[in-house]
Design a protein around this motif. Structure first.
Motif, PDB file in Angstrom:
ATOM      1  N   PHE A   5       0.975  -1.108   0.070  1.00 47.87           N
ATOM      2  CA  PHE A   5      -0.186   0.168   0.050  1.00 47.87           C
ATOM      3  C   PHE A   5       1.009   1.153  -0.164  1.00 47.87           C
ATOM      4  CE2 PHE A   5      -2.890  -3.196   1.491  1.00 47.87           C
ATOM      5  CZ  PHE A   5      -4.262  -2.643   1.042  1.00 47.87           C
ATOM      6  N   GLY A   7       0.198   5.453   0.192  1.00 49.65           N
ATOM      7  CA  GLY A   7      -0.411   6.612   0.179  1.00 49.65           C
ATOM      8  C   GLY A   7      -0.444   7.312   1.612  1.00 49.65           C
ATOM      9  N   HIS A  13      -5.935  10.525   2.582  1.00 58.02           N
ATOM     10  CA  HIS A  13      -5.399   9.676   1.723  1.00 58.02           C
ATOM     11  C   HIS A  13      -4.898   8.177   2.587  1.00 58.02           C
ATOM     12  CE1 HIS A  13      -5.085  12.028  -1.586  1.00 58.02           C
ATOM     13  NE2 HIS A  13      -4.433  12.783  -0.968  1.00 58.02           N
ATOM     14  N   ALA A  17      -6.550   3.887   2.621  1.00 59.24           N
ATOM     15  CA  ALA A  17      -5.736   2.825   2.630  1.00 59.24           C
ATOM     16  C   ALA A  17      -5.706   1.711   3.818  1.00 59.24           C
ATOM     17  CB  ALA A  17      -4.239   3.255   2.550  1.00 59.24           C
ATOM     18  N   ALA A  21      -6.814  -2.180   3.603  1.00 60.74           N
ATOM     19  CA  ALA A  21      -6.048  -3.078   4.431  1.00 60.74           C
ATOM     20  C   ALA A  21      -6.552  -3.963   5.535  1.00 60.74           C
ATOM     21  CB  ALA A  21      -4.729  -2.406   4.884  1.00 60.74           C
ATOM     22  N   PHE A  35       3.119  -1.260   3.933  1.00 60.79           N
ATOM     23  CA  PHE A  35       2.691   0.029   3.852  1.00 60.79           C
ATOM     24  C   PHE A  35       4.140   0.894   3.442  1.00 60.79           C
ATOM     25  CE2 PHE A  35      -1.196  -0.557   5.340  1.00 60.79           C
ATOM     26  CZ  PHE A  35      -2.010   0.336   4.974  1.00 60.79           C
ATOM     27  N   GLU A  43       1.376   9.466   8.583  1.00 62.25           N
ATOM     28  CA  GLU A  43       1.208   7.927   8.107  1.00 62.25           C
ATOM     29  C   GLU A  43       2.091   7.470   9.096  1.00 62.25           C
ATOM     30  OE1 GLU A  43       3.348   9.272   4.389  1.00 62.25           O
ATOM     31  OE2 GLU A  43       1.694  10.079   5.977  1.00 62.25           O
ATOM     32  N   VAL A 101      -1.446  -0.904  -3.991  1.00 62.62           N
ATOM     33  CA  VAL A 101      -2.633  -0.354  -4.014  1.00 62.62           C
ATOM     34  C   VAL A 101      -2.136   1.120  -3.586  1.00 62.62           C
ATOM     35  CG1 VAL A 101      -4.733   0.165  -2.687  1.00 62.62           C
ATOM     36  CG2 VAL A 101      -4.007  -2.162  -3.176  1.00 62.62           C
ATOM     37  N   THR A 103      -3.388   5.029  -2.808  1.00 64.94           N
ATOM     38  CA  THR A 103      -4.520   5.895  -2.764  1.00 64.94           C
ATOM     39  C   THR A 103      -4.330   7.435  -2.383  1.00 64.94           C
ATOM     40  OG1 THR A 103      -3.977   5.789   0.036  1.00 64.94           O
ATOM     41  CG2 THR A 103      -5.359   3.990  -0.965  1.00 64.94           C
ATOM     42  N   SER A 108       2.433   8.056  -3.102  1.00 66.04           N
ATOM     43  CA  SER A 108       1.773   7.331  -3.905  1.00 66.04           C
ATOM     44  C   SER A 108       2.445   7.329  -5.473  1.00 66.04           C
ATOM     45  CB  SER A 108       0.261   7.385  -4.111  1.00 66.04           C
ATOM     46  OG  SER A 108      -0.302   6.523  -4.660  1.00 66.04           O
ATOM     47  N   HIS A 125      -6.730   4.224  -5.648  1.00 63.74           N
ATOM     48  CA  HIS A 125      -8.365   4.629  -5.427  1.00 63.74           C
ATOM     49  C   HIS A 125      -8.208   6.212  -5.258  1.00 63.74           C
ATOM     50  CE1 HIS A 125     -11.535   5.255  -2.213  1.00 63.74           C
ATOM     51  NE2 HIS A 125     -12.000   4.419  -2.750  1.00 63.74           N
TER      52      HIS A 125
END
Length: 375
Positions: A5, A7, A13, A17, A21, A35, A43, A101, A103, A108, A125
């Motif tokens: 992941f 983001g 954002h 995610a 997840a 991540f 984050e 993935v 986000t 990202s 996404h």
């Protein structure tokens, strides 16, 4: 199954995610999840707290101003674009994911782009009606572009494989029921307004809502819950200056932060808030009428586009911050409750936009892309 992941930068954002997840972990407990975030970004706190492994790269965004400070920042960003891609490549090769993935957010870009160059399928996404720069750039080569709002598709690159999934919704938002929620809060049958400007607090929103309360509180026609945020602890004193003592006004519930948002949303008749993507998804999922005040201080003015997606479908009213006053809010409140069906009519249209199974839709898209890769 190994899923990467990417983001970050803002909760808008990161939280999607984390929700994706989390749902993946429920469906496939043995899945390995990693991540990649920006060093120093929020984050770094939110992802480990949610129980996921994380590694970081260093990336920043470009500034549009042409001041000496902004130019120096952009030169540094150009260097980081190159170095972050090398950092991402090393992490991706070590983790060897089956799927990536993204986000959104600065981080990202280099992660998703590098993953695709290494032959790893990637899905992105987009939470907003007007997509961010990163997702627009990645949309041409992504295996799927998952959208919260169909309005976003026209901004994506030609040939982008777009699919409407909605934004992930917290399960507790969907579980709460109106009658039980109102009982928990101790509110009666009078209309209940719920308002907030974010966890930090938005001065203009708080000032306008305080003025609105001089119309809604006297006479006791309305009940009101308001979250004023960390940097607006002056609001109770402002209300006292206006003749409203929060400690002696039973129909007013004034808080620094709304910790029980699922309960408050379920109980509310009308919501007054910013137009962040996740907030709007929860408003739609709970079928609430709203007055939206888009923040003008966000990239691409995306909150305005988010709000207009509801306004154009008869699901909300909008007040731009440049026009925001307590009197304007009061006019909107009166208009809404005087209309046939009142706030419930807006809420019914909001509910029509809701995608309550977004988590499952997103999961299915991820599985489809993996099957395509194996085929």
């Amino acid at each position: 199954m190994r899923v990467l992941f990417a983001g970050g930068g803002t909760a808008g954002h990161i939280n999607p995610a984390l929700a994706i997840a989390g749902y993946l972990r429920e469906k496939q407990p043995d899945a390995e999840i990693l991540f990649i975030g920006n060093r120093g970004g929020m984050e770094e706190k939110l992802v480990p707290k949610a129980g996921f492994a994380m590694k970081t790269i260093v990336i920043s965004g470009f500034q549009r101003k042409m001041t000496p400070k902004a130019i120096a920042h952009n030169v540094k960003t150009l260097t980081r674009v190159v170095t972050s891609s090398h950092q991402a490549r090393r992490i991706i090769r070590e983790f060897a994911p089956d799927l990536c993935v993204g986000t959104g957010g600065y981080v990202s870009g280099p992660v998703v782009r590098t993953a695709m160059k290494l032959g790893i399928p990637a899905v992105i996404h987009e939470q907003n009606a007007y997509p961010g720069v990163t997702n627009k750039m990645l949309s041409a080569d992504a295996a799927r572009v998952m959208m919260a709002v169909s309005d976003a598709e026209k901004y994506m690159k030609p040939g982008a494989r777009c699919v409407l999934t909605g934004n992930p919704i917290r399960p507790e938002i969907l579980r709460e029921e109106r009658a039980a929620a109102r009982k928990k809060l101790g509110v009666d049958d009078r209309p209940l307004i719920l308002s907030f400007g974010g966890s930090l607090g938005a001065r203009k929103v708080n000032e306008a809502v305080a003025e609105l309360m001089t119309h809604t509180i006297p006479g006791g026609k309305f009940q009101h819950i308001h979250g004023y945020g960390q940097y607006s602890r002056w609001m109770p004193d402002l209300l006292r200056e206006k003749g409203i003592d929060p400690d002696k006004t039973p129909q007013l519930d004034l808080r620094e932060y709304i910790h029980d948002m699922p309960v408050c949303l379920a109980a509310a008749d009308l919501v007054i808030s910013r137009a962040g993507a996740m907030t709007l998804s929860e408003i739609q999922a709970t079928g609430k009428g709203s007055i939206l005040i888009p923040s003008p201080n966000v990239a691409e003015n995306h909150q305005f586009h988010n709000a207009m997606a509801l306004v154009n479908r008869g699901a909300a009213e909008i007040v731009e911050e440049k026009d925001l006053t307590g009197d304007v809010l009061w006019e909107k409140v009166q208009k809404i409750f005087a209309a046939p069906g009142g706030a419930a009519a807006l809420g019914e249209n909001a509910a029509k936009m809701a995608i309550r199974d977004a988590n499952e839709r997103i999961y299915r898209v991820m599985m489809e892309v993996l099957q395509e890769k194996r085929a």
